[in-house]
Design a protein around this motif. Structure first.
Motif, PDB file in Angstrom:
ATOM      1  N   MET A 124       0.829  -1.204   0.000  1.00  0.00           N
ATOM      2  CA  MET A 124       0.000   0.000   0.000  1.00  0.00           C
ATOM      3  C   MET A 124       0.868   1.261   0.000  1.00  0.00           C
ATOM      4  SD  MET A 124      -2.999  -1.253   2.611  1.00  0.00           S
ATOM      5  CE  MET A 124      -3.706   0.346   2.921  1.00  0.00           C
ATOM      6  N   GLY A 125       2.086   1.121   0.504  1.00  0.00           N
ATOM      7  CA  GLY A 125       3.041   2.229   0.470  1.00  0.00           C
ATOM      8  C   GLY A 125       2.477   3.486   1.119  1.00  0.00           C
ATOM      9  N   LEU A 129     -16.928  -3.639   1.332  1.00  0.00           N
ATOM     10  CA  LEU A 129     -15.904  -3.362   0.316  1.00  0.00           C
ATOM     11  C   LEU A 129     -16.474  -3.545  -1.089  1.00  0.00           C
ATOM     12  CD1 LEU A 129     -12.813  -4.995   2.053  1.00  0.00           C
ATOM     13  CD2 LEU A 129     -13.222  -2.551   1.688  1.00  0.00           C
ATOM     14  N   LEU A 130     -17.362  -4.509  -1.204  1.00  0.00           N
ATOM     15  CA  LEU A 130     -17.994  -4.754  -2.500  1.00  0.00           C
ATOM     16  C   LEU A 130     -18.777  -3.508  -2.955  1.00  0.00           C
ATOM     17  CD1 LEU A 130     -17.751  -7.360  -4.063  1.00  0.00           C
ATOM     18  CD2 LEU A 130     -20.005  -8.040  -3.224  1.00  0.00           C
ATOM     19  N   THR A 131     -19.479  -2.890  -2.022  1.00  0.00           N
ATOM     20  CA  THR A 131     -20.252  -1.697  -2.403  1.00  0.00           C
ATOM     21  C   THR A 131     -19.311  -0.569  -2.836  1.00  0.00           C
ATOM     22  OG1 THR A 131     -20.335  -0.986  -0.119  1.00  0.00           O
ATOM     23  CG2 THR A 131     -22.253  -2.165  -0.921  1.00  0.00           C
ATOM     24  N   TYR A 132     -18.169  -0.430  -2.149  1.00  0.00           N
ATOM     25  CA  TYR A 132     -17.175   0.563  -2.594  1.00  0.00           C
ATOM     26  C   TYR A 132     -16.778   0.300  -4.046  1.00  0.00           C
ATOM     27  CZ  TYR A 132     -15.979   2.864   1.844  1.00  0.00           C
ATOM     28  OH  TYR A 132     -16.003   3.623   2.984  1.00  0.00           O
ATOM     29  N   MET A 133     -16.499  -0.960  -4.336  1.00  0.00           N
ATOM     30  CA  MET A 133     -15.977  -1.310  -5.662  1.00  0.00           C
ATOM     31  C   MET A 133     -17.031  -1.114  -6.750  1.00  0.00           C
ATOM     32  SD  MET A 133     -13.430  -4.536  -5.021  1.00  0.00           S
ATOM     33  CE  MET A 133     -14.215  -5.482  -3.763  1.00  0.00           C
ATOM     34  N   GLN A 144      -8.464  -1.544  -6.408  1.00  0.00           N
ATOM     35  CA  GLN A 144      -7.178  -1.989  -5.882  1.00  0.00           C
ATOM     36  C   GLN A 144      -7.099  -1.839  -4.360  1.00  0.00           C
ATOM     37  OE1 GLN A 144      -3.739  -0.721  -7.974  1.00  0.00           O
ATOM     38  NE2 GLN A 144      -2.398  -1.946  -6.686  1.00  0.00           N
ATOM     39  N   ARG A 145      -7.466  -0.651  -3.866  1.00  0.00           N
ATOM     40  CA  ARG A 145      -7.364  -0.423  -2.417  1.00  0.00           C
ATOM     41  C   ARG A 145      -8.358  -1.295  -1.642  1.00  0.00           C
ATOM     42  NH1 ARG A 145      -7.520   5.591  -0.835  1.00  0.00           N
ATOM     43  NH2 ARG A 145      -9.067   5.739  -2.477  1.00  0.00           N
TER      44      ARG A 145
END
Lengths: 272, 221
Positions: B108-109, B167-171, B179-180
């Motif tokens: 993630m840097g 997370l799915l809803t974000y995507m 990616q994040r």
């Protein structure tokens, strides 16, 4: 089928019950004079299986074994109560011939004890006194083969049995027992005088023989019981040093997960 | 005392196993702190220290093999050694998951996490508690405590599902977050696996105590 006290309702009882027991000890107590050595042993020995009897020195293992072919009859002051059934017949009932019993229930001892005769005569000895009418040569060969000794001795059947190694002598004694067509073979510490290699050979042999015979072995060697037996009985002396049956079960169960903590302490070497 | 030497060896073995367990627990905790605080140095440290965890696992395995070969253990002794062998493997794999989380943090840097980390640290806390409790159950030979660890796994599974949906809803909403979001999904998956392996340890404790081998891992993942 009645099993050891406290174990009747175990699931494994079902497996045991499948085969009728060849020998059944029923409330067996044994005395030498006034000294009691075994107390109320009730135990079934399954047919065509190897059953090991284990326990600390002096717990009555050998005494129990000797009851099964009436070997104790020869010991002065021997006395017992309870019953031993051999294939359903009371071994100590009236009219039972102890010599006849010993043909059916053969015995192999701690130290190999071949007769000071030839290999052939050792095996042929029992059948001869029995008035065996078949072909002795064939019987001797068959018995030696069954005892996994034939290949090693077939060219020197007339040589003295005493020239054989300890392991060979013990297998000869097994061949001698087999020659009279027993149904049960009792073994009292059969490997204690043998080297590890000969010991493994006898253990292997026990496995093979259990297809046709029922074998009961007394052993001090827990690993031997683990390797060579199907069932294990654990005996131990109580406070008065009278032997009692503590646990009986499949060897697999006894060696991985014994029910009684005394069995566990003994087999893991914490006492005895 | 007969077999005093063997008993000492068994005790040492268990002590070493517990100390491996606490190393793994620290690795999991540190991997999360590294992730949350964006402390890449700490994340790198977790990756480096995983080699030591691996070594300790092999050392435990060798000790077990030596004792099996020289002591011919049976009954409780055999079950103890088999349990230690299995548990050491589980711990080593848990260490790998901690390393995995640290590597994600490194990947993630400088990027900030997609969202503030709330459920993921909760999952981590539950998973490390399960690990602690499974090892306590081992030390105390406590079957009931081991069974409780198993039940706690359901809570971790629920959290995982919740994080996954979120997370799915974000995507779906914004593909540029994929990616994040995937990074965090990996972290959550690693934590879920850690909790599963804690239940495996609990199962080994049940085996050790009762001799019963049960496939009690009820995780839905």
């Amino acid at each position: 089928m009645r099993m050891a006290a406290g174990t009747e309702d175990r699931e494994r009882g079902a497996d045991l019950a499948e085969a009728a027991p060849i020998i059944r000890a029923n409330g067996l107590s044994v005395y030498y004079g006034t000294k009691q050595v075994l107390s109320d042993v009730t135990l079934d020995f399954p047919s065509n299986k190897v059953t090991a009897i284990i326990g600390p020195s002096g717990c009555g293992k050998s005494t129990l074994l000797r009851c099964f072919n009436r070997m104790n009859d020869l010991i002065p002051n021997f006395n017992m109560t309870g019953q031993i059934l051999f294939d359903g017949v009371d071994l100590y009932g009236p009219g039972v011939d102890s010599t006849e019993i010993r043909y059916q229930v053969g015995m192999v001892f701690q130290r190999p004890n071949p007769f000071p005769k030839s290999i052939f005569d050792n095996v042929a000895f029992g059948p001869k006194i029995n008035g065996y009418e078949g072909k002795l040569d064939e019987l001797v060969e068959q018995s030696l083969r069954r005892a996994a000794l034939w290949e090693e001795v077939k060219d020197r059947l007339k040589s003295s049995a005493l020239a054989l190694s300890g392991g060979q002598q013990q297998r000869l004694c097994i061949a001698r027992a087999l020659a009279v067509h027993p149904r049960v073979i009792l073994m009292d510490e059969p490997c204690s005088a043998l080297d590890p290699f000969a010991t493994l050979a006898i253990e292997e042999l026990m496995r093979e023989l259990s297809e046709d015979y029922s074998i009961i072995i007394v052993t001090h060697n827990m690993q031997q019981a683990a390797r060579a037996s199907d069932y294990t009985a654990f005996l131990m002396g109580n406070e008065e040093r009278i032997g009692e049956l503590i646990e009986f079960g499949e060897t697999r169960q006894i060696t991985t997960n014994p029910e009684d903590e005394r069995t566990e302490a003994y087999i893991t070497g914490r006492f005895g | 005392m007969v077999r005093a030497d063997f008993d000492r060896n068994l005790k040492t073995l268990q002590d070493d196993l517990i100390s491996l367990g606490s190393m793994v627990e620290k690795a999991v905790t540190k991997s999360l702190i590294g992730l949350k605080n964006r402390d890449l140095q700490l994340s790198r440290q977790v990756v480096e220290e995983d080699d030591y965890i691996d070594q300790q696992r092999y050392q435990l395995e060798e000790q077990c093999i030596d004792l099996i070969a020289t002591q011919q253990p049976i009954a409780i002794d055999l079950r103890t050694l088999m349990a230690v062998l299995h548990i050491a493997t589980e711990l080593e794999r848990m260490g790998d998951y901690a390393e995995g989380i640290a590597k994600i943090s490194i990947m993630m840097g400088d990027e900030p996490p997609l969202k503030p980390l709330i459920d993921i640290p909760r999952m981590a806390e539950k998973a490390t508690t399960m690990l602690q409790h499974s090892l306590d159950a081992l030390v105390n030979r406590d079957e009931a405590a081991a069974l409780e660890v198993r039940n706690a796994d359901d809570e971790v599974d629920d959290l995982y599902e919740q994080i996954y949906r979120e997370l799915l809803t974000y995507m779906i909403d914004d593909p540029s977050t994929i990616q994040r979001a995937t990074y965090l999904l990996w972290v959550a998956h690693d934590l879920e696996r850690i909790a599963d392996r804690a239940t495996n340890i609990a199962e080994r404790v049940i085996f050790l105590v009762t001799g019963r081998l049960t496939g009690v891992n009820v995780s839905q993942y």
